[in-house]
Design a protein around this motif. Structure first.
Motif, PDB file in Angstrom:
ATOM      1  N   MET A   1       0.831  -1.197   0.000  1.00  0.00           N
ATOM      2  CA  MET A   1       0.000   0.000   0.000  1.00  0.00           C
ATOM      3  C   MET A   1       0.863   1.244   0.000  1.00  0.00           C
ATOM      4  SD  MET A   1      -3.173   0.634  -0.299  1.00  0.00           S
ATOM      5  CE  MET A   1      -4.189   2.111  -0.345  1.00  0.00           C
TER       6      MET A   1
ATOM      7  N   SER B   1      -7.094  -7.161  -0.670  1.00  0.00           N
ATOM      8  CA  SER B   1      -6.573  -6.156  -1.605  1.00  0.00           C
ATOM      9  C   SER B   1      -7.650  -5.650  -2.566  1.00  0.00           C
ATOM     10  CB  SER B   1      -5.410  -6.738  -2.416  1.00  0.00           C
ATOM     11  OG  SER B   1      -4.287  -6.965  -1.595  1.00  0.00           O
TER      12      SER B   1
ATOM     13  N   LEU C   1      -0.287  -6.852  -8.589  1.00  0.00           N
ATOM     14  CA  LEU C   1      -0.379  -7.537  -7.297  1.00  0.00           C
ATOM     15  C   LEU C   1       0.269  -8.904  -7.438  1.00  0.00           C
ATOM     16  CD1 LEU C   1      -1.529  -7.997  -4.389  1.00  0.00           C
ATOM     17  CD2 LEU C   1      -3.582  -8.904  -5.499  1.00  0.00           C
TER      18      LEU C   1
ATOM     19  N   SER D   1      -2.730 -11.707   5.052  1.00  0.00           N
ATOM     20  CA  SER D   1      -3.504 -10.811   4.190  1.00  0.00           C
ATOM     21  C   SER D   1      -3.882 -11.538   2.905  1.00  0.00           C
ATOM     22  CB  SER D   1      -2.705  -9.548   3.872  1.00  0.00           C
ATOM     23  OG  SER D   1      -1.432  -9.879   3.348  1.00  0.00           O
TER      24      SER D   1
ATOM     25  N   THR E   1       0.590  -7.027  -1.423  1.00  0.00           N
ATOM     26  CA  THR E   1      -0.792  -6.847  -1.005  1.00  0.00           C
ATOM     27  C   THR E   1      -1.050  -5.348  -0.999  1.00  0.00           C
ATOM     28  OG1 THR E   1      -2.418  -7.418   0.701  1.00  0.00           O
ATOM     29  CG2 THR E   1      -0.253  -6.747   1.472  1.00  0.00           C
ATOM     30  N   PHE E   2      -2.301  -4.946  -1.132  1.00  0.00           N
ATOM     31  CA  PHE E   2      -2.668  -3.533  -1.086  1.00  0.00           C
ATOM     32  C   PHE E   2      -3.753  -3.383  -0.010  1.00  0.00           C
ATOM     33  CE2 PHE E   2      -0.752  -3.968  -5.231  1.00  0.00           C
ATOM     34  CZ  PHE E   2      -0.029  -2.793  -5.381  1.00  0.00           C
ATOM     35  N   LEU E   3      -3.340  -3.016   1.186  1.00  0.00           N
ATOM     36  CA  LEU E   3      -4.249  -2.983   2.331  1.00  0.00           C
ATOM     37  C   LEU E   3      -4.553  -1.557   2.746  1.00  0.00           C
ATOM     38  CD1 LEU E   3      -2.512  -5.711   4.556  1.00  0.00           C
ATOM     39  CD2 LEU E   3      -4.406  -6.020   2.949  1.00  0.00           C
TER      40      LEU E   3
ATOM     41  N   GLN F   1       0.373 -11.873  -5.263  1.00  0.00           N
ATOM     42  CA  GLN F   1      -0.301 -12.363  -4.059  1.00  0.00           C
ATOM     43  C   GLN F   1       0.120 -13.784  -3.706  1.00  0.00           C
ATOM     44  OE1 GLN F   1      -2.805 -11.000  -1.867  1.00  0.00           O
ATOM     45  NE2 GLN F   1      -2.247 -12.883  -0.770  1.00  0.00           N
TER      46      GLN F   1
END
Length: 331
Positions: free
Chosen positions: A146, A280, A266, A275, A167-169, A268
């Motif tokens: 993120m 995401s 991403l 996560s 991951t994009f949290l 993953q």
């Protein structure tokens, strides 16, 4: 080079640290660094802080990949799984230790926040561009994913050719907080409490990340987890209440609906116990103005130690960098 008192007896250089050498025993043998193959260690001065850099220099490389850790890792751990492998593919890589992590020396008397993390990376990218004009892609593991978005949203247009996140949290999302915090009580009550304390002199107090987040899910190998949790420069680190409050509530310069800066990838881990992929999606599903791709890393945990995920990580990023920097290279 001595460390600040807060860092205790932490060595000044990774060549003198045992922690990463213990961790790499859990990696495939092809990824284990020696003194001869380890990155070059540098320091970059930023606002009175001495930022540690792990660089795999290659003046002939067509592009650079800057690597950023999460809240349970450090730059050398990025060099292990990605920096050195991408260097073997012909890219220049540099992994940095952000404020309070790894071997970066924080200016005495300061209490850095997550906002400082973003500003530091924005300025570091400008520093790299002042050295040469090669295109740059930014990678972030865990919370660093993120951060790549936050940096891309704030940096001048054209700074980055792409961002890659493990991951994009978005921690403003209650679903994300609930699943990534140490426990539900911490997610629901701890975050508001941090917000209150951050407005008092208690903001400088330190809190263990192992009690704030689900650090027990950092790696899927129990032996690796034991090694990580002995390392005060990564998983066993303590951060300030001010940092935690800003990390949980940071507002990006551009929201995902309006993000049009650069392509997004991403990577993953398929066996991520901290996560999972669905966390995401609240961010990535809203990005529609630039390409967004996803590669699942088979058999890999949050901090990936497993094959074939590690090879897939290297290959996916190498392909992404090549694709999104090819135009610059042709010029």
């Amino acid at each position: 080079m001595s460390k600040t008192p807060a860092m205790g007896k932490t060595p000044a250089l990774y060549c003198d640290q045992r922690a990463w050498r213990e961790l790499q025993r859990f990696l495939p043998e092809r990824l284990r660094l020696t003194d001869a193959t380890a990155p070059v260690e540098e320091f970059w001065d930023w606002r009175g802080h001495r930022v540690h850099l792990d660089r795999c220099p290659n003046p002939a490389a067509p592009a650079k990949v800057v690597l950023h850790h999460g809240v349970g890792t450090n730059g050398r751990q990025m060099s292990l799984i990605l920096g050195a492998p991408l260097a073997e593919r012909g890219f220049e890589t540099v992994a940095l230790d952000n404020l309070g992590y790894g071997l970066t020396q924080v200016r005495p008397g300061t209490t850095p926040s997550y906002d400082d993390w973003v500003d530091l990376v924005v300025d570091f990218l400008a520093h790299e561009q002042s050295r040469d004009d090669r295109p740059i892609v930014l990678y972030g593991l865990s919370a660093g994913g993120m951060l790549t978005y936050h940096v891309a949203a704030k940096a001048p247009r054209g700074t980055l050719r792409g961002i890659v996140g493990m991951t994009f949290l978005d921690q403003r999302d209650r679903r994300v907080r609930d699943e990534t915090s140490h426990d539900l009580l911490t997610a629901r009550l701890g975050a508001p409490l941090m917000g209150l304390l951050a407005r008092t002199p208690a903001a400088a107090m330190k809190y263990p990340m192992s009690l704030a987040g689900k650090m027990s899910a950092l790696a899927n190998d129990p032996g690796a987890m034991k090694a990580l949790m002995k390392d005060r420069t990564s998983a066993a680190n303590w951060v300030s209440i001010r940092f935690l409050d800003r990390y949980l509530n940071y507002v990006p310069a551009v929201e995902p609906e309006d993000f049009d800066t650069c392509p997004v990838l991403l990577t993953q881990p398929a066996e991520d116990r901290w996560s999972p992929h669905r966390l995401s999606l609240p961010v990535l599903s809203r990005i529609t103005k630039v390409p967004v791709d996803t590669v699942m890393l088979e058999n890999a945990g949050h901090y990936p130690l497993e094959e074939p995920g590690l090879r897939q990580l290297r290959d996916a990023i190498a392909d992404f960098v090549t694709k999104n920097t090819a135009e610059t290279v042709r010029r």
